[in-house]
Design an enzyme around this catalytic site. Structure first.
Site, PDB file in Angstrom:
ATOM      1  N   HIS A  64      -5.065   2.729  -5.764  1.00 13.22           N
ATOM      2  CA  HIS A  64      -4.469   3.719  -4.856  1.00 13.22           C
ATOM      3  C   HIS A  64      -5.565   4.401  -4.018  1.00 13.22           C
ATOM      4  O   HIS A  64      -5.738   5.624  -4.050  1.00 13.22           O
ATOM      5  CB  HIS A  64      -3.673   4.755  -5.668  1.00 13.22           C
ATOM      6  CG  HIS A  64      -2.596   5.424  -4.869  1.00 13.22           C
ATOM      7  ND1 HIS A  64      -1.349   5.707  -5.384  1.00 13.22           N
ATOM      8  CD2 HIS A  64      -2.575   5.881  -3.595  1.00 13.22           C
ATOM      9  CE1 HIS A  64      -0.615   6.303  -4.465  1.00 13.22           C
ATOM     10  NE2 HIS A  64      -1.338   6.419  -3.364  1.00 13.22           N
ATOM     11  N   GLU A  99       1.472   3.022 -12.421  1.00  9.85           N
ATOM     12  CA  GLU A  99       0.085   3.439 -12.214  1.00  9.85           C
ATOM     13  C   GLU A  99      -0.244   4.813 -12.785  1.00  9.85           C
ATOM     14  O   GLU A  99      -1.411   5.137 -13.026  1.00  9.85           O
ATOM     15  CB  GLU A  99      -0.265   3.416 -10.712  1.00  9.85           C
ATOM     16  CG  GLU A  99       0.415   4.513  -9.891  1.00  9.85           C
ATOM     17  CD  GLU A  99       0.026   4.458  -8.414  1.00  9.85           C
ATOM     18  OE1 GLU A  99       0.067   3.367  -7.824  1.00  9.85           O
ATOM     19  OE2 GLU A  99      -0.309   5.526  -7.865  1.00  9.85           O
ATOM     20  N   THR A 119       0.856  -1.196   0.000  1.00  8.94           N
ATOM     21  CA  THR A 119       0.000   0.000   0.000  1.00  8.94           C
ATOM     22  C   THR A 119       0.888   1.241   0.000  1.00  8.94           C
ATOM     23  O   THR A 119       0.425   2.326   0.343  1.00  8.94           O
ATOM     24  CB  THR A 119      -0.921   0.046   1.244  1.00  8.94           C
ATOM     25  OG1 THR A 119      -0.084  -0.016   2.400  1.00  8.94           O
ATOM     26  CG2 THR A 119      -1.919  -1.088   1.259  1.00  8.94           C
ATOM     27  N   SER A 120       2.168   1.075  -0.363  1.00  9.71           N
ATOM     28  CA  SER A 120       3.089   2.210  -0.240  1.00  9.71           C
ATOM     29  C   SER A 120       3.307   2.915  -1.578  1.00  9.71           C
ATOM     30  O   SER A 120       2.639   3.905  -1.876  1.00  9.71           O
ATOM     31  CB  SER A 120       4.400   1.738   0.380  1.00  9.71           C
ATOM     32  OG  SER A 120       5.166   2.851   0.720  1.00  9.71           O
ATOM     33  N   ARG A 121       4.219   2.392  -2.382  1.00  9.59           N
ATOM     34  CA  ARG A 121       4.433   2.935  -3.722  1.00  9.59           C
ATOM     35  C   ARG A 121       4.775   1.775  -4.653  1.00  9.59           C
ATOM     36  O   ARG A 121       5.568   0.897  -4.294  1.00  9.59           O
ATOM     37  CB  ARG A 121       5.575   3.959  -3.733  1.00  9.59           C
ATOM     38  CG  ARG A 121       5.223   5.318  -3.133  1.00  9.59           C
ATOM     39  CD  ARG A 121       4.235   6.110  -3.995  1.00  9.59           C
ATOM     40  NE  ARG A 121       3.905   7.416  -3.427  1.00  9.59           N
ATOM     41  CZ  ARG A 121       2.862   7.684  -2.640  1.00  9.59           C
ATOM     42  NH1 ARG A 121       2.018   6.720  -2.313  1.00  9.59           N
ATOM     43  NH2 ARG A 121       2.648   8.899  -2.188  1.00  9.59           N
TER      44      ARG A 121
END
Ligand code: NAD
Length: 331
Positions: free
Chosen positions: A294, A262, A231-233
């Site tokens: 995201h 993304e 869930t970060s990058r």
């Protein structure tokens, strides 16, 4: 201050307008900022970009020429801004240092539970009138070892939730967090964490040294059937290596709220488009992969804090006040 809010969605307008209460002149555009669209900055001393805007050296050079002096980012992460280039152009960059870390931590747990208990399949099965349980077998989270990579605000919030669920917690971070140590979280090397964890959740910022942190060698260290949550990058994971680890059935489940490429996809409706990113399309075919666009941050509490901090950043800059949310290349 006159401020152009780029990549703006209706919810941005709703929350920012409420927080602004008429103090600054906010103009909203859906246009995503990059070198091609940078001309829209004309007449705006401040811009308010989101994570899908690209503030590289070229874009920064154009917006500086057009008179922009301030970027108030609607995000914690600032990897989409070339900070040394912004400094060179004398553009101040401010961010939202801290907003509802619980929003992201809770979402990471949501992905873990969905993958573990196959909720995404169960939802469709019951709607089809199929009440068989075959293929839906999960495991108790209680007693399982979860590795948290990065124990800043979000990683620490995740540790608190998982501690409450009875998980055994390992962590890796260059700076151990005393709150996590107090909970009983054991800090180990990244290699040890990957070797021993049934579930690994990533919470590091994207930096040159964390890009492709998860690569073929690191996937090989994880136990067969392990779960990976990001869930970060997106670029923390080497997507090609991830697909290989899924195809070989080495990884058991993967939950991604972020994706390496993304920028061209997320926060837009591509319903009627042909998506040409073959890696993304391949990831979608795995039954043990969940991808979301995201949205881990997307709670009303988080949007309220993001909007209030963004307006405070504009206030402080206008009033010439020191502000801890300034991003600098050194410190
Ligand atoms: P934070 O700054 O509080 O924590 C980051 C942690 O990473 C710190 O403890 C730091 O010591 C550690 N770290 C930094 N570089 C490291 C390295 N090279 N090796 C090991 N550890 C390192 O950040 P946070 O608020 O917890 O957010 C973490 C990340 O989550 C953000 O950078 C952002 O990319 C992402 N994020 C995603 C969403 C979403 O909606 N999916 C929302 C907010 C934040």
């Amino acid at each position: 201050m006159r401020c152009l809010v780029t990549s703006a969605r209706p919810y941005d307008q709703q929350f920012l307008s409420a927080a602004n209460n008429g103090r600054h002149e906010l103009v909203f555009t859906e246009t995503t900022l990059n070198a091609e669209t940078a001309f829209i900055a004309q007449g705006y001393p401040a811009l308010c970009p989101f994570v899908d805007d690209t503030l590289d050296a070229k874009t920064l050079e154009i917006i500086a020429r057009l008179g922009t002096k301030l970027l108030v980012l609607r995000s914690t992460g600032f990897n989409h801004v070339d900070i040394p280039a912004a400094e060179k152009q004398d553009i101040t960059v401010m961010r939202v240092r801290d907003y509802s870390p619980c929003a992201v931590a809770e979402y990471a747990v949501g992905l873990m539970l969905t993958l573990n208990r196959h909720l995404h399949k169960a939802y469709n099965r019951v709607r089809d009138g199929n009440f068989l349980l075959d293929g839906l077998l999960g495991f108790d989270m209680h007693g399982k070892t979860v590795g948290i990579v990065g124990t800043g605000k979000i990683g620490a919030a995740l540790a608190r939730i998982l501690h409450g669920m009875g998980c055994h917690l390992l962590a890796y971070d260059i700076t151990p967090n005393p709150d996590c140590q107090e909970l009983g979280v054991a800090y180990v090397s990244l290699e040890e964490l990957l070797t021993k964890s049934r579930i690994v959740s990533l919470h590091l910022p994207l930096l040159p040294e964390t890009r492709h942190l998860m690569n073929a060698e690191r996937f090989a260290l994880m136990p067969n059937g392990a779960m990976l949550i990001n869930t970060s990058r997106g670029p923390l994971i080497d997507t090609t290596a991830l697909i290989a680890a899924l195809k070989s059935r080495h990884l058991g489940a993967v939950g991604l709220d972020v994706y390496e490429e993304e920028a061209d996809l997320y926060f837009k409706d591509h319903c009627d488009d042909i998506i040409c990113d073959d890696s993304f399309e391949r990831l979608l075919t795995f039954p043990n992969v969940i991808i979301t666009g995201h949205q881990a941050f997307f709670t009303s509490e988080a949007l309220t804090t993001i909007a209030r901090t963004t307006i405070q950043n504009l206030d402080d800059y206008s009033d010439g006040k020191d502000n801890p949310n300034c991003v600098r290349s050194k410190g």
